[in-house]
Write a protein that holds these residues in place. Structure first.
Motif, PDB file in Angstrom:
ATOM      1  N   VAL A 320      30.948  43.369  10.006  1.00 61.03           N
ATOM      2  CA  VAL A 320      29.943  44.362   9.614  1.00 61.03           C
ATOM      3  C   VAL A 320      28.547  43.747   9.620  1.00 61.03           C
ATOM      4  O   VAL A 320      27.582  44.351  10.113  1.00 61.03           O
ATOM      5  N   LEU A 321      28.423  42.532   9.075  1.00 61.37           N
ATOM      6  CA  LEU A 321      27.120  41.873   9.038  1.00 61.37           C
ATOM      7  C   LEU A 321      26.622  41.561  10.454  1.00 61.37           C
ATOM      8  O   LEU A 321      25.434  41.727  10.747  1.00 61.37           O
ATOM      9  N   ALA A 322      27.521  41.118  11.323  1.00 64.35           N
ATOM     10  CA  ALA A 322      27.129  40.836  12.705  1.00 64.35           C
ATOM     11  C   ALA A 322      26.643  42.106  13.403  1.00 64.35           C
ATOM     12  O   ALA A 322      25.616  42.094  14.100  1.00 64.35           O
ATOM     13  N   ALA A 323      27.381  43.204  13.217  1.00 59.22           N
ATOM     14  CA  ALA A 323      26.966  44.473  13.826  1.00 59.22           C
ATOM     15  C   ALA A 323      25.617  44.924  13.275  1.00 59.22           C
ATOM     16  O   ALA A 323      24.755  45.402  14.027  1.00 59.22           O
ATOM     17  N   LEU A 324      25.412  44.761  11.971  1.00 56.63           N
ATOM     18  CA  LEU A 324      24.146  45.164  11.350  1.00 56.63           C
ATOM     19  C   LEU A 324      22.984  44.346  11.910  1.00 56.63           C
ATOM     20  O   LEU A 324      21.918  44.900  12.232  1.00 56.63           O
ATOM     21  N   LEU A 325      23.158  43.037  12.038  1.00 58.43           N
ATOM     22  CA  LEU A 325      22.089  42.186  12.552  1.00 58.43           C
ATOM     23  C   LEU A 325      21.741  42.544  14.001  1.00 58.43           C
ATOM     24  O   LEU A 325      20.562  42.575  14.383  1.00 58.43           O
ATOM     25  N   ILE A 326      22.760  42.828  14.808  1.00 56.78           N
ATOM     26  CA  ILE A 326      22.514  43.203  16.205  1.00 56.78           C
ATOM     27  C   ILE A 326      21.775  44.534  16.278  1.00 56.78           C
ATOM     28  O   ILE A 326      20.819  44.702  17.059  1.00 56.78           O
ATOM     29  N   LEU A 327      22.171  45.492  15.438  1.00 55.16           N
ATOM     30  CA  LEU A 327      21.520  46.806  15.458  1.00 55.16           C
ATOM     31  C   LEU A 327      20.116  46.752  14.873  1.00 55.16           C
ATOM     32  O   LEU A 327      19.257  47.565  15.236  1.00 55.16           O
ATOM     33  N   LEU A 328      19.876  45.827  13.954  1.00 55.90           N
ATOM     34  CA  LEU A 328      18.506  45.649  13.469  1.00 55.90           C
ATOM     35  C   LEU A 328      17.617  45.081  14.576  1.00 55.90           C
ATOM     36  O   LEU A 328      16.440  45.445  14.688  1.00 55.90           O
ATOM     37  N   TRP A 329      18.175  44.185  15.376  1.00 55.01           N
ATOM     38  CA  TRP A 329      17.424  43.622  16.488  1.00 55.01           C
ATOM     39  C   TRP A 329      17.198  44.657  17.582  1.00 55.01           C
ATOM     40  O   TRP A 329      16.087  44.798  18.102  1.00 55.01           O
ATOM     41  N   GLN A 330      18.253  45.410  17.946  1.00 59.28           N
ATOM     42  CA  GLN A 330      18.136  46.422  18.993  1.00 59.28           C
ATOM     43  C   GLN A 330      19.007  47.623  18.643  1.00 59.28           C
ATOM     44  O   GLN A 330      20.208  47.640  18.920  1.00 59.28           O
ATOM     45  N   PRO A 331      18.435  48.661  18.011  1.00 61.15           N
ATOM     46  CA  PRO A 331      19.236  49.837  17.601  1.00 61.15           C
ATOM     47  C   PRO A 331      19.938  50.528  18.762  1.00 61.15           C
ATOM     48  O   PRO A 331      20.991  51.147  18.568  1.00 61.15           O
ATOM     49  N   GLN A 332      19.377  50.431  19.981  1.00 61.51           N
ATOM     50  CA  GLN A 332      19.957  51.140  21.113  1.00 61.51           C
ATOM     51  C   GLN A 332      21.348  50.636  21.476  1.00 61.51           C
ATOM     52  O   GLN A 332      22.082  51.304  22.204  1.00 61.51           O
ATOM     53  N   TYR A 333      21.744  49.460  20.965  1.00 53.94           N
ATOM     54  CA  TYR A 333      23.083  48.949  21.265  1.00 53.94           C
ATOM     55  C   TYR A 333      24.182  49.849  20.703  1.00 53.94           C
ATOM     56  O   TYR A 333      25.331  49.761  21.151  1.00 53.94           O
ATOM     57  N   ILE A 334      23.832  50.699  19.749  1.00 54.56           N
ATOM     58  CA  ILE A 334      24.864  51.579  19.183  1.00 54.56           C
ATOM     59  C   ILE A 334      25.362  52.571  20.229  1.00 54.56           C
ATOM     60  O   ILE A 334      26.462  53.116  20.129  1.00 54.56           O
ATOM     61  N   PHE A 335      24.553  52.815  21.280  1.00 56.31           N
ATOM     62  CA  PHE A 335      24.949  53.726  22.340  1.00 56.31           C
ATOM     63  C   PHE A 335      25.618  52.994  23.502  1.00 56.31           C
ATOM     64  O   PHE A 335      25.982  53.622  24.488  1.00 56.31           O
ATOM     65  N   ASP A 336      25.758  51.674  23.390  1.00 55.27           N
ATOM     66  CA  ASP A 336      26.419  50.884  24.425  1.00 55.27           C
ATOM     67  C   ASP A 336      27.928  50.940  24.198  1.00 55.27           C
ATOM     68  O   ASP A 336      28.430  50.521  23.154  1.00 55.27           O
ATOM     69  N   LEU A 337      28.663  51.444  25.190  1.00 52.14           N
ATOM     70  CA  LEU A 337      30.104  51.619  25.023  1.00 52.14           C
ATOM     71  C   LEU A 337      30.815  50.285  24.850  1.00 52.14           C
ATOM     72  O   LEU A 337      31.792  50.182  24.102  1.00 52.14           O
ATOM     73  N   GLY A 338      30.332  49.250  25.541  1.00 57.45           N
ATOM     74  CA  GLY A 338      30.945  47.931  25.384  1.00 57.45           C
ATOM     75  C   GLY A 338      30.841  47.435  23.957  1.00 57.45           C
ATOM     76  O   GLY A 338      31.804  46.881  23.409  1.00 57.45           O
TER      77      GLY A 338
END
Length: 780
Positions: A320-338
């Motif tokens: 969860v923390l890793a996902a949060l840090l990545i989305l804080l850096w680039q929110p658009q990754y939430i739309f990346d299917l990979g």
């Protein structure tokens, strides 16, 4: 629930809803103030602080997402879109396909109208007929062509190629037939391309192309080492597409290998952790940093941090923390299917694998140990897969069990061969001998499995509400909750009500979708009892000599997304390839009950071949009489007209384009809403059509004749039809220069709203009998 989980979910919700919630930002500010007031004065401390924190997380997602939206820089090539240019730059990435190579080019200079411009952005470049090995990452090349904007979702698809490229900082594309090599990659080339090129060259020198590409994809990813298209298709049909994507497995191998080596050497924990983290992030850079690898690397880094500090980090908080840090850096990754599939599969492994292994304890230990993690990951990925693709391989379980053994062995061999290549080509060749055997067996087994009947099941993708419902049920199924059975039962019972509500919301008595198929026509009509397809777009020959068509590229995916498994009536306006080409693929994939075409459509070999193929598949071929009527139901009917036909020999001989003017013209009448599909009739055909006894020309929606050609849409025809909406089915930048500007201007000046499929994408008209609604795939 852990506050970290709640805050991450709230932030993710803010990202997903940022476009719709942006005007309501002040509501979340008010909720934050209310929460702080409750925390400070109302003595409702936990609830007030939770309300303020969650509102702040949602607000952060709403505000931060548009600020981090990828946008072209001032000197990006996208500012020259639509212009013919000469462009030079350095190759950053390469993807070899059947007869072309796709490059990501770091643009350096652009020449346009004898003016030189310095650039710094990226461009997606397609080159045809480039032999393998002729170009390398780091080479500096020059190309000429017209810059284009990447295509958006044309037919109401859920995937947009433009958004996909924008997340990578690419806003422009160019297709070129030839290139000029300015300089080869040498000392100026960075270490990343050199290492990638070295690894792949070692595989290529000892293995067959398909085997080399599979090994390369296992350690560098399919983006760096793309496999042949037939291999990729086989993997997709078996539910093994994830095998070609680098993920947490490879990251874990790198991390554990470094830890083991330096632990054996007696190095301090902190030193070992730093070296392992550096190795992991070097590996991320080698793979091109896809979202799934970023997620795995972030989790590995958090684990190594805990390892260095003598702390054991739990898997779920780390994810969860890793996902949060990545989305804080680039929110658009939430739309990346990979990224989404990677996070969900890992989540399933963390919270469901052990439970499933316990429930499978009756099986042999080795089998339950393999099935538990596999089922756990697949369960959490399936709803999203159903939502986007509507596909499922019934072979996924045996195929993944076998693939797990092969890929584990091949990954170890590929890594060992990569390390050995740095020491000796002979040693690398020895290691790659068994690797080639294993890869060959793996590919042969995949080819064998895909020959089984219907390995891939396709169905209508689920709705967003069912996606949310599925994940709620999954979360409750593996959560420790006193009322879990009751909640799951309640959610299951709500499914029929939800489905009924969605059906009511989607209820459309007659839906007419003018599909975007390039330079051609294709229109799908859906009534409660019938599915009708008028024309099917073009067919073309690819560089390798094989045929492709709009049926395969555009129409069949749309039919699958709509859940359509049979076409009741297929209608061909006239036998030109841009109107019947797509029927070749459709006839092979979807049953067609009846095929309607005019009798005097010529004797071209391709058209006769289509008719033969249709009859072989049991389709009834019908030639309608002029003015004949077909009642679809009590409120909807079709009327068939042919302006010029073989009986009018004197008129036909004078027509400038016989086949165009012999087009079937179809009227669809749904109470007070009338549709007219005018085929490719031109001036002579329009005059003859208006002179037909019994023909009533008025139409609410007109499919503009002959793609808006200047030889059609005469004033008399337009004044007789008086359409409110005019749909021009046309390909972007087509060689015929359709539609003619004068024709578009005539429609607009008469008060008609014009929709072009090259600009608006597919256009959908929902008729309710006395009113209608119209929507385009690409928002204006």
């Amino acid at each position: 629930m852990n506050p970290l989980y709640l805050m991450t979910l709230a932030y993710a919700l803010g990202i997903l809803l940022s476009s719709s919630l942006w005007p309501c930002w002040w509501i979340f500010v008010a909720l934050i103030a209310l929460g702080l007031w409750r925390y400070t004065y109302a003595r409702q401390q936990p609830y007030g602080l939770m309300l303020a924190g969650l509102s702040l997380a949602v607000l952060l997602g709403v505000v931060w997402t548009p600020l981090r939206q990828p946008a072209p820089a001032v000197d990006d090539p996208s500012h020259f879109i639509g212009q013919s240019v000469v462009l030079s730059g350095r190759i950053q990435e390469m993807q070899w396909q059947e007869q072309q190579v796709k490059l990501t080019l770091l643009a350096e200079e652009l020449s346009q109208n004898q003016q030189l411009h310095l650039l710094s952005g990226k461009i997606r470049l397609g080159l045809k007929q480039v032999p393998l090995g002729q170009l390398h990452v780091g080479d500096r090349i020059q190309v000429a062509g017209r810059l284009q904007a990447p295509s958006q979702a044309q037919n109401f698809e859920r995937f947009s190629y433009r958004d996909y490229l924008a997340r990578q900082g690419v806003f422009t594309q160019l297709y070129a037939r030839d290139f000029k090599l300015l300089s080869q990659a040498q000392g100026s080339q960075t270490w990343l391309p050199r290492v990638r090129q070295f690894l792949l060259a070692g595989f290529d020198s000892h293995l067959a192309p398909a085997q080399a590409r599979v090994l390369g994809s296992l350690i560098l990813g399919e983006g760096v080492s793309p496999v042949p298209s037939e291999v990729k298709l086989n993997f997709q049909n078996l539910g093994l597409q994830h095998v070609l994507a680098v993920s947490g497995f490879q990251v874990q191998l790198v991390m554990l290998a470094i830890l083991w080596v330096f632990q054996k050497c007696g190095c301090p924990r902190w030193f070992t952790a730093i070296l392992a983290a550096l190795s992991v992030w070097c590996f991320v850079a080698l793979t091109g940093a896809p979202a799934s690898v970023l997620r795995a690397a972030m989790v590995a880094t958090l684990f190594l941090l805990g390892y260095a500090c003598f702390r054991k980090l739990s898997a779920l908080p780390a994810l969860v923390l890793a996902a949060l840090l990545i989305l804080l850096w680039q929110p658009q990754y939430i739309f990346d299917l990979g990224f989404a599939f990677s996070c969900l599969a890992t989540l399933g492994l963390i919270i469901s694998a052990q439970v499933l292994q316990t429930r499978l304890s009756g099986l042999p230990l080795f089998l339950s140990g393999a099935l538990g993690p596999l089922l756990a990951a697949q369960l959490w990925v399936l709803p999203l897969q159903f939502y986007f693709f509507g596909q499922f391989s019934w072979l996924f379980l045996p195929a993944n069990l076998v693939a797990g053994l092969f890929t584990t062995l091949l990954t170890w061999l590929a890594l060992a061969a990569a390390l050995a290549g740095a020491l000796s080509s002979f040693m690398q060749g020895l290691i790659l001998i068994p690797a080639g055997w294993v890869a060959s067996c793996f590919l042969s087994l995949g080819q064998l499995l895909v020959q089984l009947p219907q390995p891939l099941w396709s169905f209508r993708p689920i709705d967003l509400s069912f996606l949310v419902l599925a994940y709620l049920i999954l979360a409750l199924s593996f959560a420790k909750c006193m009322y879990r059975p009751q909640l799951i039962l309640a959610l299951l019972l709500s499914a029929p009500v939800l489905s009924a509500g969605l059906q009511f919301q989607r209820a459309c008595p007659v839906k007419v979708t003018y599909l975007s198929v390039g330079q051609g026509d294709a229109t799908l009509i859906q009534t409660p009892d019938q599915v009708i397809l008028i024309d099917a777009g073009p067919r073309w020959k690819k560089a390798n000599g094989e045929f492709d068509d709009a049926g395969k590229r555009a129409i069949l995916p749309f039919l699958q997304q709509a859940g359509i498994k049979q076409i009741d009536l297929a209608i061909l306006s006239h036998a030109h390839l841009d109107h019947y080409g797509g029927f070749f693929s459709i006839a092979e994939a979807v049953p067609i009950r009846q095929f309607v075409a005019a009798p005097d459509q010529g004797d071209s070999s391709q058209y006769q071949g289509l008719l033969k193929r249709l009859t072989q598949h049991g389709t009834q071929v019908i030639a309608p009489a002029n003015g004949s009527l077909l009642a679809l139901n009590s409120q909807t009917r079709l009327v068939f007209w042919q302006a010029l036909h073989s009986d009018d020999e004197d008129i036909v001989s004078q027509a400038s384009h016989d086949l165009n003017n012999r087009s079937l013209v179809i009227q669809l009448i749904h109470q007070e809403v009338r549709f007219l599909f005018a085929g490719d009739i031109e001036a002579e055909g329009e005059q003859a059509l208006l002179a037909q006894p019994g023909f009533q020309p008025q139409a609410t929606v007109l499919k503009v004749p002959h793609h808006g050609s200047k030889t059609s849409s005469g004033l008399a025809f337009m004044h007789a039809v008086q359409p409110r909406e005019a749909i021009v089915s046309v390909g972007e930048r087509n060689r015929f220069r359709h539609p003619a500007p004068a024709v578009i201007r005539r429609y607009q000046e008469s008060g008609t709203r014009v929709w072009r499929t090259d600009q608006a994408g597919a256009v959908c008209v929902c008729s309710r009998g006395r009113s209608y609604e119209i929507l385009s795939a690409i928002a204006s």
